[in-house]
Motif scaffolding. Structure first.
Motif, PDB file in Angstrom:
ATOM      1  N   ASP A 147     -34.171 -15.296  -4.520  1.00 57.18           N
ATOM      2  CA  ASP A 147     -35.589 -15.486  -4.807  1.00 57.18           C
ATOM      3  C   ASP A 147     -36.159 -14.307  -5.594  1.00 57.18           C
ATOM      4  O   ASP A 147     -35.642 -13.187  -5.531  1.00 57.18           O
ATOM      5  N   ARG A 148     -37.247 -14.571  -6.322  1.00 55.10           N
ATOM      6  CA  ARG A 148     -38.011 -13.520  -7.015  1.00 55.10           C
ATOM      7  C   ARG A 148     -38.707 -12.661  -5.946  1.00 55.10           C
ATOM      8  O   ARG A 148     -39.356 -13.228  -5.041  1.00 55.10           O
ATOM      9  N   PRO A 149     -38.626 -11.317  -6.028  1.00 57.04           N
ATOM     10  CA  PRO A 149     -39.356 -10.507  -5.044  1.00 57.04           C
ATOM     11  C   PRO A 149     -40.857 -10.777  -5.132  1.00 57.04           C
ATOM     12  O   PRO A 149     -41.409 -10.868  -6.231  1.00 57.04           O
ATOM     13  N   GLY A 150     -41.510 -10.936  -3.991  1.00 57.63           N
ATOM     14  CA  GLY A 150     -42.964 -11.175  -3.976  1.00 57.63           C
ATOM     15  C   GLY A 150     -43.362 -12.507  -4.591  1.00 57.63           C
ATOM     16  O   GLY A 150     -44.487 -12.664  -5.068  1.00 57.63           O
ATOM     17  N   HIS A 151     -42.451 -13.460  -4.573  1.00 55.20           N
ATOM     18  CA  HIS A 151     -42.665 -14.755  -5.257  1.00 55.20           C
ATOM     19  C   HIS A 151     -43.894 -15.485  -4.720  1.00 55.20           C
ATOM     20  O   HIS A 151     -43.909 -15.926  -3.567  1.00 55.20           O
ATOM     21  N   ASP A 152     -44.922 -15.649  -5.550  1.00 58.38           N
ATOM     22  CA  ASP A 152     -46.127 -16.380  -5.129  1.00 58.38           C
ATOM     23  C   ASP A 152     -45.733 -17.807  -4.744  1.00 58.38           C
ATOM     24  O   ASP A 152     -45.005 -18.483  -5.477  1.00 58.38           O
ATOM     25  N   ASN A 196     -31.371 -10.195 -14.115  1.00 61.04           N
ATOM     26  CA  ASN A 196     -32.388 -10.871 -13.305  1.00 61.04           C
ATOM     27  C   ASN A 196     -31.820 -11.832 -12.267  1.00 61.04           C
ATOM     28  O   ASN A 196     -32.370 -11.970 -11.182  1.00 61.04           O
ATOM     29  N   TYR A 197     -30.725 -12.517 -12.629  1.00 63.51           N
ATOM     30  CA  TYR A 197     -30.248 -13.599 -11.765  1.00 63.51           C
ATOM     31  C   TYR A 197     -29.131 -13.136 -10.854  1.00 63.51           C
ATOM     32  O   TYR A 197     -28.112 -12.640 -11.308  1.00 63.51           O
ATOM     33  N   LYS A 198     -29.361 -13.290  -9.517  1.00 60.14           N
ATOM     34  CA  LYS A 198     -28.363 -12.864  -8.533  1.00 60.14           C
ATOM     35  C   LYS A 198     -27.998 -14.068  -7.670  1.00 60.14           C
ATOM     36  O   LYS A 198     -28.851 -14.898  -7.346  1.00 60.14           O
ATOM     37  N   PRO A 218     -46.492  -6.830 -10.749  1.00 60.13           N
ATOM     38  CA  PRO A 218     -47.005  -5.921 -11.791  1.00 60.13           C
ATOM     39  C   PRO A 218     -47.652  -6.689 -12.943  1.00 60.13           C
ATOM     40  O   PRO A 218     -48.657  -6.256 -13.501  1.00 60.13           O
ATOM     41  N   TYR A 219     -47.076  -7.860 -13.306  1.00 58.94           N
ATOM     42  CA  TYR A 219     -47.690  -8.669 -14.378  1.00 58.94           C
ATOM     43  C   TYR A 219     -49.112  -9.077 -13.992  1.00 58.94           C
ATOM     44  O   TYR A 219     -50.066  -8.832 -14.743  1.00 58.94           O
ATOM     45  N   SER A 220     -49.257  -9.701 -12.827  1.00 56.12           N
ATOM     46  CA  SER A 220     -50.589 -10.222 -12.489  1.00 56.12           C
ATOM     47  C   SER A 220     -51.584  -9.090 -12.236  1.00 56.12           C
ATOM     48  O   SER A 220     -52.780  -9.224 -12.537  1.00 56.12           O
ATOM     49  N   SER A 256     -53.507 -21.917 -15.865  1.00 58.35           N
ATOM     50  CA  SER A 256     -52.267 -22.077 -15.084  1.00 58.35           C
ATOM     51  C   SER A 256     -51.048 -22.092 -16.011  1.00 58.35           C
ATOM     52  O   SER A 256     -51.168 -21.832 -17.205  1.00 58.35           O
ATOM     53  N   ASN A 257     -49.888 -22.434 -15.471  1.00 54.56           N
ATOM     54  CA  ASN A 257     -48.618 -22.393 -16.221  1.00 54.56           C
ATOM     55  C   ASN A 257     -48.602 -23.358 -17.398  1.00 54.56           C
ATOM     56  O   ASN A 257     -48.766 -24.561 -17.210  1.00 54.56           O
ATOM     57  N   ASN A 258     -48.355 -22.812 -18.588  1.00 56.31           N
ATOM     58  CA  ASN A 258     -48.226 -23.652 -19.787  1.00 56.31           C
ATOM     59  C   ASN A 258     -46.762 -24.007 -20.036  1.00 56.31           C
ATOM     60  O   ASN A 258     -45.867 -23.259 -19.647  1.00 56.31           O
ATOM     61  N   SER A 269     -56.525 -15.236 -19.950  1.00 53.68           N
ATOM     62  CA  SER A 269     -55.939 -14.706 -18.716  1.00 53.68           C
ATOM     63  C   SER A 269     -55.257 -15.821 -17.925  1.00 53.68           C
ATOM     64  O   SER A 269     -55.074 -16.932 -18.412  1.00 53.68           O
ATOM     65  N   THR A 270     -54.899 -15.481 -16.719  1.00 54.40           N
ATOM     66  CA  THR A 270     -53.994 -16.329 -15.952  1.00 54.40           C
ATOM     67  C   THR A 270     -54.532 -16.600 -14.541  1.00 54.40           C
ATOM     68  O   THR A 270     -55.274 -15.783 -13.989  1.00 54.40           O
ATOM     69  N   ASP A 271     -54.082 -17.715 -13.962  1.00 54.11           N
ATOM     70  CA  ASP A 271     -54.447 -17.998 -12.567  1.00 54.11           C
ATOM     71  C   ASP A 271     -53.728 -17.050 -11.595  1.00 54.11           C
ATOM     72  O   ASP A 271     -54.098 -16.953 -10.422  1.00 54.11           O
ATOM     73  N   GLU A 272     -52.694 -16.333 -12.101  1.00 57.07           N
ATOM     74  CA  GLU A 272     -51.915 -15.457 -11.199  1.00 57.07           C
ATOM     75  C   GLU A 272     -52.732 -14.293 -10.644  1.00 57.07           C
ATOM     76  O   GLU A 272     -52.327 -13.670  -9.668  1.00 57.07           O
ATOM     77  N   VAL A 273     -53.883 -13.991 -11.276  1.00 52.57           N
ATOM     78  CA  VAL A 273     -54.727 -12.892 -10.764  1.00 52.57           C
ATOM     79  C   VAL A 273     -55.223 -13.194  -9.348  1.00 52.57           C
ATOM     80  O   VAL A 273     -55.587 -12.280  -8.609  1.00 52.57           O
ATOM     81  N   GLU A 330     -47.533  -8.713 -22.414  1.00 49.75           N
ATOM     82  CA  GLU A 330     -46.225  -8.956 -21.817  1.00 49.75           C
ATOM     83  C   GLU A 330     -46.489 -10.030 -20.781  1.00 49.75           C
ATOM     84  O   GLU A 330     -47.404  -9.898 -19.951  1.00 49.75           O
ATOM     85  N   SER A 331     -45.692 -11.122 -20.814  1.00 47.44           N
ATOM     86  CA  SER A 331     -46.112 -12.305 -20.049  1.00 47.44           C
ATOM     87  C   SER A 331     -45.123 -12.782 -18.983  1.00 47.44           C
ATOM     88  O   SER A 331     -45.442 -13.706 -18.245  1.00 47.44           O
ATOM     89  N   HIS A 332     -43.928 -12.170 -18.894  1.00 44.11           N
ATOM     90  CA  HIS A 332     -42.949 -12.737 -17.952  1.00 44.11           C
ATOM     91  C   HIS A 332     -42.887 -11.940 -16.639  1.00 44.11           C
ATOM     92  O   HIS A 332     -42.539 -10.754 -16.637  1.00 44.11           O
TER      93      HIS A 332
HETATM   94  O1  DAU Z   1     -49.560 -19.208 -13.775  1.00 44.75           O
HETATM   95  C1  DAU Z   1     -49.633 -18.750 -15.091  1.00 44.75           C
HETATM   96  C2  DAU Z   1     -48.423 -17.903 -15.396  1.00 44.75           C
HETATM   97  O2  DAU Z   1     -47.320 -18.793 -15.532  1.00 44.75           O
HETATM   98  C3  DAU Z   1     -48.573 -17.063 -16.656  1.00 44.75           C
HETATM   99  O3  DAU Z   1     -49.612 -16.138 -16.467  1.00 44.75           O
HETATM  100  C4  DAU Z   1     -47.275 -16.319 -16.989  1.00 44.75           C
HETATM  101  O4  DAU Z   1     -47.410 -15.632 -18.217  1.00 44.75           O
HETATM  102  C5  DAU Z   1     -46.160 -17.332 -17.104  1.00 44.75           C
HETATM  103  O5  DAU Z   1     -44.931 -16.681 -17.311  1.00 44.75           O
HETATM  104  C6  DAU Z   1     -46.079 -18.206 -15.838  1.00 44.75           C
HETATM  105  O6  DAU Z   1     -45.610 -17.400 -14.716  1.00 44.75           O
HETATM  106  P1  DAU Z   1     -44.598 -17.995 -13.626  1.00 44.75           P
HETATM  107  O7  DAU Z   1     -43.880 -16.879 -12.982  1.00 44.75           O
HETATM  108  O8  DAU Z   1     -45.273 -18.980 -12.744  1.00 44.75           O
HETATM  109  O9  DAU Z   1     -43.613 -18.837 -14.616  1.00 44.75           O
HETATM  110  P2  DAU Z   1     -42.027 -18.986 -14.666  1.00 44.75           P
HETATM  111  O10 DAU Z   1     -41.736 -20.051 -15.665  1.00 44.75           O
HETATM  112  O11 DAU Z   1     -41.353 -17.687 -14.804  1.00 44.75           O
HETATM  113  O12 DAU Z   1     -41.706 -19.556 -13.230  1.00 44.75           O
HETATM  114  C7  DAU Z   1     -42.255 -20.790 -12.780  1.00 44.75           C
HETATM  115  C8  DAU Z   1     -41.770 -21.050 -11.375  1.00 44.75           C
HETATM  116  O13 DAU Z   1     -40.375 -21.347 -11.416  1.00 44.75           O
HETATM  117  C9  DAU Z   1     -41.901 -19.854 -10.449  1.00 44.75           C
HETATM  118  O14 DAU Z   1     -42.197 -20.305  -9.144  1.00 44.75           O
HETATM  119  C10 DAU Z   1     -40.529 -19.202 -10.485  1.00 44.75           C
HETATM  120  C11 DAU Z   1     -39.608 -20.396 -10.668  1.00 44.75           C
HETATM  121  N1  DAU Z   1     -38.380 -20.142 -11.447  1.00 44.75           N
HETATM  122  C12 DAU Z   1     -38.498 -19.529 -12.654  1.00 44.75           C
HETATM  123  C13 DAU Z   1     -37.389 -19.289 -13.424  1.00 44.75           C
HETATM  124  C14 DAU Z   1     -37.508 -18.592 -14.763  1.00 44.75           C
HETATM  125  C15 DAU Z   1     -37.154 -20.580 -10.972  1.00 44.75           C
HETATM  126  O15 DAU Z   1     -37.066 -21.160  -9.883  1.00 44.75           O
HETATM  127  N2  DAU Z   1     -36.055 -20.339 -11.739  1.00 44.75           N
HETATM  128  C16 DAU Z   1     -36.090 -19.704 -12.927  1.00 44.75           C
HETATM  129  O16 DAU Z   1     -35.048 -19.502 -13.580  1.00 44.75           O
END
Ligand code: DAU
Ligand code: NAD
Length: 337
Positions: free
Chosen positions: A273-278, A332-334, A149-151, A178-180, A122-126, A82-84
């Motif tokens: 914002d995402r809770p706990g957003h790195d 998810n989106y608020k 929980p994902y990381s 990192s992010n693909n 694996s992922t850099d999120e660890v 599960e990756s999101h």
């Molecule tokens: O770093 C590697 C990781 O990258 C992988 O291990 C994960 O499987 C992969 O989903 C990805 O995680 P992120 O959370 O970094 O990716 P995401 O595309 O969900 O979000 C990228 C950034 O953009 C993050 O700072 C949150 C932000 N974001 C994301 C979405 C979906 C937004 O601002 N708006 C959005 O709608």
């Protein structure tokens, strides 16, 4: 070589199978995938009838099945997860089942069936979160500090892989990438969501202040990094894989996508914002460059243009997925308060 790929119907897994079969036609791939919402056999249409490709529909948590499909394998390349991150915040349990217990099952079966090598994706999120306004990077000596929980589930799986290496002598390698981004990415992650929203004439949601930083890598460069590690015959080693040399914020990424698609910044919508957003990721990939000569080959601008073209040309691939995902988006989106 007989290779078991897990999660091969997902974004990176399917790109990897296409990449590997093109470059190593002498190898045989079995793809074990549960076809969750993120798995899609359409990604593999071009190879589905090849003699050296077999699909097995099944769950890595199914111990009996996993024991059976790992028999006679030379190599396991383990993508299934599960990756999101956002889904892990709303529903963490399945992340522990697949990412932790599923990985445990595969490791048990690999030892039992004497599989020669296990490569774990694996992922850099660890490593957690770096502060903004620094040049600090994740390195091989950065301590694990997962914050979602994902990381946490991915960190757990990395520890299990290393434990099976130490305790049972399983030969393993790990890549923390990192992010693909690129073709076949489920349209819930930033790039796919932003591009498809623009095509649909919808706003692009940006979390918080948009200043969070990710380290972006085009998916085929990730596949090449995995290939380099597997081919090196390294064992019990970890490599960090990343794409960028300088920080690019989410807001800058979204602005670039809008510009390339001929739209204005008025299409941006700042949301809660995402809770706990790195805050920031940045990866030091010098070790894999030094040891194996790997480096990214696709620039962010080139990769973005290719990705935009792909989503523009493949609406029939992503539109049904997006429509089916409406309830997740609603949850998810608020609105920003
Ligand atoms: O770093 C590697 C990781 O990258 C992988 O291990 C994960 O499987 C992969 O989903 C990805 O995680 P992120 O959370 O970094 O990716 P995401 O595309 O969900 O979000 C990228 C950034 O953009 C993050 O700072 C949150 C932000 N974001 C994301 C979405 C979906 C937004 O601002 N708006 C959005 O709608
Ligand atoms: P994805 O969500 O697109 O695909 C995951 C695949 O795994 C799907 O085909 C799904 O059906 C399958 N799967 C899920 N649970 C399963 C189970 N219990 N049994 C069998 N199959 C199952 O994921 P992705 O983005 O391609 O990521 C693949 C791997 O790479 C993951 O391990 C992820 O942690 C890692 N990773 C992803 C990124 C990224 O940016 N996407 C970056 C670094 C590492």
């Amino acid at each position: 070589m007989r290779i078991l790929v897990t999660g091969g119907a997902g974004f990176i897994g399917s790109n990897f199978i296409l990449y590997w079969l093109k470059n190593h036609p002498e190898d045989e791939i079995t793809n074990l995938d549960a076809l969750t919402y993120a798995g899609n056999l359409a990604n593999l249409k071009s190879v589905e009838n090849q003699d050296n490709y077999t699909f097995v529909h099944g769950n890595i948590c199914d111990r009996e099945l996993v024991e059976k499909v790992t028999q006679n394998m030379d190599l396991i390349v383990h993508f299934a997860a599960e990756s999101h991150v956002d889904r892990s915040i709303l529903n963490p349990e399945v992340f522990l089942q697949t990412n932790v217990l599923g990985t445990f099952n595969l490791l048990e079966a690999a030892v039992k069936n004497k599989v020669a090598h296990f490569h774990h994706i694996s992922t850099d999120e660890v490593f957690g979160s770096l502060p903004l306004e620094t040049t600090e990077k994740f390195t091989l000596s950065t301590k694990y500090d997962p914050r979602s929980p994902y990381s946490a589930s991915k960190a757990s799986s990395d520890h299990l892989v290393r434990a099976y290496g130490e305790t049972y002598g399983l030969s393993y390698t790990i890549t923390n990438c990192s992010n693909n981004y690129g073709p076949f990415q489920f349209p819930e992650k930033l790039f796919g969501l932003a591009i498809t929203n623009i095509i649909e004439d919808k706003k692009v949601p940006v979390y918080g202040d948009g200043l969070n930083v990710r380290d972006w890598l085009f998916v085929t460069d990730h596949c090449a990094a995995i290939e380099a590690v597997i081919k090196s015959a390294a064992h019990d080693k970890t490599y960090l894989v990343g794409g960028l040399k300088k920080d690019v914020s989410n807001l800058e990424i979204v602005r670039l996508i809008l510009k390339l698609m001929g739209k204005s910044e008025a299409e941006i919508e700042f949301v809660q914002d995402r809770p706990g957003h790195d805050r920031r990721y940045s990866v030091d990939w010098s070790q894999i460059n030094q040891d194996l000569g790997w480096q990214p080959t696709v620039t962010l601008e080139e990769g973005l243009q290719q990705t935009i073209n792909w989503y523009q040309e493949n609406r029939s691939w992503w539109q049904p997925l997006k429509d089916k995902t409406a309830s997740f988006f609603a949850q998810n989106y608020k609105k920003k308060v």
